[in-house]
Design a protein around this motif. Structure first.
Motif, PDB file in Angstrom:
ATOM      1  N   PHE A  69      47.439  20.124  41.074  1.00  0.00           N
ATOM      2  CA  PHE A  69      46.061  20.780  40.881  1.00  0.00           C
ATOM      3  C   PHE A  69      45.296  20.276  39.827  1.00  0.00           C
ATOM      4  O   PHE A  69      45.811  19.673  38.920  1.00  0.00           O
ATOM      5  CB  PHE A  69      46.187  22.594  40.971  1.00  0.00           C
ATOM      6  CG  PHE A  69      47.108  22.957  39.846  1.00  0.00           C
ATOM      7  CD1 PHE A  69      46.795  22.956  38.407  1.00  0.00           C
ATOM      8  CD2 PHE A  69      48.401  22.987  39.777  1.00  0.00           C
ATOM      9  CE1 PHE A  69      47.490  23.316  37.328  1.00  0.00           C
ATOM     10  CE2 PHE A  69      49.522  23.266  38.973  1.00  0.00           C
ATOM     11  CZ  PHE A  69      48.765  23.583  37.782  1.00  0.00           C
ATOM     12  N   GLU A  70      44.022  20.451  40.051  1.00  0.00           N
ATOM     13  CA  GLU A  70      43.005  19.859  38.894  1.00  0.00           C
ATOM     14  C   GLU A  70      43.478  20.503  37.288  1.00  0.00           C
ATOM     15  O   GLU A  70      43.715  21.801  37.431  1.00  0.00           O
ATOM     16  CB  GLU A  70      41.608  20.162  39.201  1.00  0.00           C
ATOM     17  CG  GLU A  70      41.188  19.801  40.827  1.00  0.00           C
ATOM     18  CD  GLU A  70      40.409  18.247  40.560  1.00  0.00           C
ATOM     19  OE1 GLU A  70      40.032  18.013  39.430  1.00  0.00           O
ATOM     20  OE2 GLU A  70      40.355  17.741  41.603  1.00  0.00           O
ATOM     21  N   VAL A  71      43.445  19.968  36.332  1.00  0.00           N
ATOM     22  CA  VAL A  71      43.648  20.526  35.030  1.00  0.00           C
ATOM     23  C   VAL A  71      42.770  21.793  34.957  1.00  0.00           C
ATOM     24  O   VAL A  71      41.362  21.765  35.448  1.00  0.00           O
ATOM     25  CB  VAL A  71      43.309  19.584  34.057  1.00  0.00           C
ATOM     26  CG1 VAL A  71      43.436  20.052  32.580  1.00  0.00           C
ATOM     27  CG2 VAL A  71      44.178  18.443  34.008  1.00  0.00           C
ATOM     28  N   ASN A  72      43.211  22.689  34.549  1.00  0.00           N
ATOM     29  CA  ASN A  72      42.505  24.121  34.230  1.00  0.00           C
ATOM     30  C   ASN A  72      41.998  24.723  35.340  1.00  0.00           C
ATOM     31  O   ASN A  72      41.298  25.657  35.472  1.00  0.00           O
ATOM     32  CB  ASN A  72      41.548  23.797  33.176  1.00  0.00           C
ATOM     33  CG  ASN A  72      41.931  23.619  31.858  1.00  0.00           C
ATOM     34  OD1 ASN A  72      42.976  23.736  31.292  1.00  0.00           O
ATOM     35  ND2 ASN A  72      41.057  22.621  31.081  1.00  0.00           N
ATOM     36  N   SER A  73      42.509  24.392  36.667  1.00  0.00           N
ATOM     37  CA  SER A  73      41.977  24.997  37.944  1.00  0.00           C
ATOM     38  C   SER A  73      42.802  26.367  38.158  1.00  0.00           C
ATOM     39  O   SER A  73      42.292  27.204  38.737  1.00  0.00           O
ATOM     40  CB  SER A  73      42.102  23.985  38.970  1.00  0.00           C
ATOM     41  OG  SER A  73      43.491  23.919  39.373  1.00  0.00           O
ATOM     42  N   LYS A  74      43.995  26.793  37.418  1.00  0.00           N
ATOM     43  CA  LYS A  74      44.638  27.706  37.823  1.00  0.00           C
ATOM     44  C   LYS A  74      44.591  28.615  36.309  1.00  0.00           C
ATOM     45  O   LYS A  74      44.968  28.125  35.373  1.00  0.00           O
ATOM     46  CB  LYS A  74      46.187  27.457  38.067  1.00  0.00           C
ATOM     47  CG  LYS A  74      46.507  26.895  39.580  1.00  0.00           C
ATOM     48  CD  LYS A  74      47.761  26.963  39.752  1.00  0.00           C
ATOM     49  CE  LYS A  74      47.934  26.329  41.138  1.00  0.00           C
ATOM     50  NZ  LYS A  74      47.724  26.836  42.372  1.00  0.00           N
ATOM     51  N   LYS A  75      43.936  29.812  36.501  1.00  0.00           N
ATOM     52  CA  LYS A  75      43.724  30.677  35.208  1.00  0.00           C
ATOM     53  C   LYS A  75      44.909  31.869  35.433  1.00  0.00           C
ATOM     54  O   LYS A  75      45.264  32.302  34.436  1.00  0.00           O
ATOM     55  CB  LYS A  75      42.309  31.310  35.384  1.00  0.00           C
ATOM     56  CG  LYS A  75      41.283  30.379  35.618  1.00  0.00           C
ATOM     57  CD  LYS A  75      41.066  29.288  34.375  1.00  0.00           C
ATOM     58  CE  LYS A  75      39.832  28.506  34.472  1.00  0.00           C
ATOM     59  NZ  LYS A  75      39.955  27.372  33.341  1.00  0.00           N
ATOM     60  N   ASP A  76      45.384  32.078  36.588  1.00  0.00           N
ATOM     61  CA  ASP A  76      46.372  33.112  36.601  1.00  0.00           C
ATOM     62  C   ASP A  76      47.588  32.600  36.135  1.00  0.00           C
ATOM     63  O   ASP A  76      48.152  31.747  36.752  1.00  0.00           O
ATOM     64  CB  ASP A  76      46.329  33.854  38.025  1.00  0.00           C
ATOM     65  CG  ASP A  76      47.281  34.903  38.220  1.00  0.00           C
ATOM     66  OD1 ASP A  76      48.027  35.444  37.125  1.00  0.00           O
ATOM     67  OD2 ASP A  76      47.733  34.955  39.536  1.00  0.00           O
ATOM     68  N   PRO A  77      48.328  33.239  34.987  1.00  0.00           N
ATOM     69  CA  PRO A  77      49.653  32.889  34.734  1.00  0.00           C
ATOM     70  C   PRO A  77      50.601  32.974  35.687  1.00  0.00           C
ATOM     71  O   PRO A  77      51.629  32.178  35.840  1.00  0.00           O
ATOM     72  CB  PRO A  77      50.065  33.871  33.532  1.00  0.00           C
ATOM     73  CG  PRO A  77      48.543  34.492  32.898  1.00  0.00           C
ATOM     74  CD  PRO A  77      47.700  34.446  34.250  1.00  0.00           C
ATOM     75  N   THR A  78      50.554  34.256  36.559  1.00  0.00           N
ATOM     76  CA  THR A  78      51.529  34.156  37.658  1.00  0.00           C
ATOM     77  C   THR A  78      51.631  32.856  38.458  1.00  0.00           C
ATOM     78  O   THR A  78      52.454  32.561  38.775  1.00  0.00           O
ATOM     79  CB  THR A  78      51.146  35.424  38.621  1.00  0.00           C
ATOM     80  OG1 THR A  78      51.328  36.385  37.625  1.00  0.00           O
ATOM     81  CG2 THR A  78      52.434  35.650  39.405  1.00  0.00           C
ATOM     82  N   ALA A  79      50.420  32.473  38.906  1.00  0.00           N
ATOM     83  CA  ALA A  79      50.238  31.320  39.850  1.00  0.00           C
ATOM     84  C   ALA A  79      50.785  29.952  39.062  1.00  0.00           C
ATOM     85  O   ALA A  79      51.305  29.228  39.581  1.00  0.00           O
ATOM     86  CB  ALA A  79      48.535  30.859  40.124  1.00  0.00           C
ATOM     87  N   MET A  80      50.627  30.050  37.596  1.00  0.00           N
ATOM     88  CA  MET A  80      51.159  28.704  36.896  1.00  0.00           C
ATOM     89  C   MET A  80      52.703  28.907  36.892  1.00  0.00           C
ATOM     90  O   MET A  80      53.552  28.035  37.066  1.00  0.00           O
ATOM     91  CB  MET A  80      50.664  28.854  35.263  1.00  0.00           C
ATOM     92  CG  MET A  80      49.239  28.647  35.115  1.00  0.00           C
ATOM     93  SD  MET A  80      48.831  26.855  35.630  1.00  0.00           S
ATOM     94  CE  MET A  80      49.752  26.022  34.578  1.00  0.00           C
ATOM     95  N   TYR A  81      53.184  30.268  36.799  1.00  0.00           N
ATOM     96  CA  TYR A  81      54.648  30.375  36.871  1.00  0.00           C
ATOM     97  C   TYR A  81      55.177  29.936  38.164  1.00  0.00           C
ATOM     98  O   TYR A  81      56.368  29.433  38.284  1.00  0.00           O
ATOM     99  CB  TYR A  81      55.242  31.774  36.449  1.00  0.00           C
ATOM    100  CG  TYR A  81      54.704  32.340  35.329  1.00  0.00           C
ATOM    101  CD1 TYR A  81      54.608  31.573  34.074  1.00  0.00           C
ATOM    102  CD2 TYR A  81      54.517  33.597  34.903  1.00  0.00           C
ATOM    103  CE1 TYR A  81      54.281  31.990  32.766  1.00  0.00           C
ATOM    104  CE2 TYR A  81      54.004  34.168  33.735  1.00  0.00           C
ATOM    105  CZ  TYR A  81      53.973  33.168  32.604  1.00  0.00           C
ATOM    106  OH  TYR A  81      53.628  33.476  31.431  1.00  0.00           O
TER     107      TYR A  81
END
Length: 140
Positions: A69-81
Motif C-alpha cells: 500500500f502507499e506510504v501513509n495510506s493506512k491510518k487505522d492501527p488495526t489495519a496496520m496490524y
C-alpha cells in the motif's frame, strides 16, 4: 543524548504504539492473563515449526494479504496490524525469514512472499530467496 534521540526521532508512531501496548500487557494485572498464556502458545508453535522443518528446508508463504500500500495510506492501527499477520510467526518462533517481491498486484504495487527457514539456517533462506528473486527478474 543518542539514546533519547533514537527513541524519539528513530521510532515512528507505529513502533511507539506497539511498545506501549507491549508494556501495558506486561503490567501488573495483565501478566497472568496475557503473558503466561502467550508464552505457552509460543512454545507450542515453536515445537510445531521444529516438526515441520524435519520434513522441509523452508516454508514459502505470502508476506501480506495483498499488494503493498502507499506510504501513509493506512491510518487505522488495526489495519496496520493485519498487514503484519503473516510476518509475526517467524519472530514469534525465532526463525529466520526474508521478504522478496515476486510480482505486482492489480494497482501495480509489489506483491511479496517470504521464505522462512530453520533456526540458525539463514544461508538456506538467502539461497532460496536469491533463486526466486533471480528467476522472477529473468521472467519479466
Amino acid at each position: 543524548d543518542v539514546y533519547e534521540m533514537s527513541r524519539t526521532e528513530g521510532f515512528g508512531k507505529e513502533v511507539k504504539r506497539r511498545i506501549m501496548l507491549g508494556n501495558f500487557v506486561l503490567s501488573s494485572g495483565y501478566y497472568d492473563a496475557y503473558y503466561v498464556k502467550a508464552k505457552k502458545i509460543q512454545q507450542a508453535l515453536t515445537r510445531e515449526f521444529a516438526k515441520a522443518f524435519e520434513m522441509v528446508d523452508a516454508i514459502i508463504m505470502p508476506t501480506t494479504f495483498g499488494e503493498a500500500f502507499e506510504v501513509n495510506s493506512k491510518k487505522d492501527p488495526t489495519a496496520m496490524y493485519a498487514e503484519d499477520m503473516f510476518t509475526i510467526i517467524s519472530n514469534l518462533v525465532g526463525v529466520p525469514a526474508i521478504n522478496i517481491p515476486y510480482s505486482t498486484g492489480k494497482n501495480g504495487l509489489p506483491l511479496g512472499m517470504q521464505v522462512i527457514g530453520k533456526k540458525f539456517d539463514e544461508q538456506t533462506v538467502f539461497d532460496i530467496a536469491s533463486y526466486i528473486h533471480k528467476n522472477y527478474k529473468e521472467s519479466k
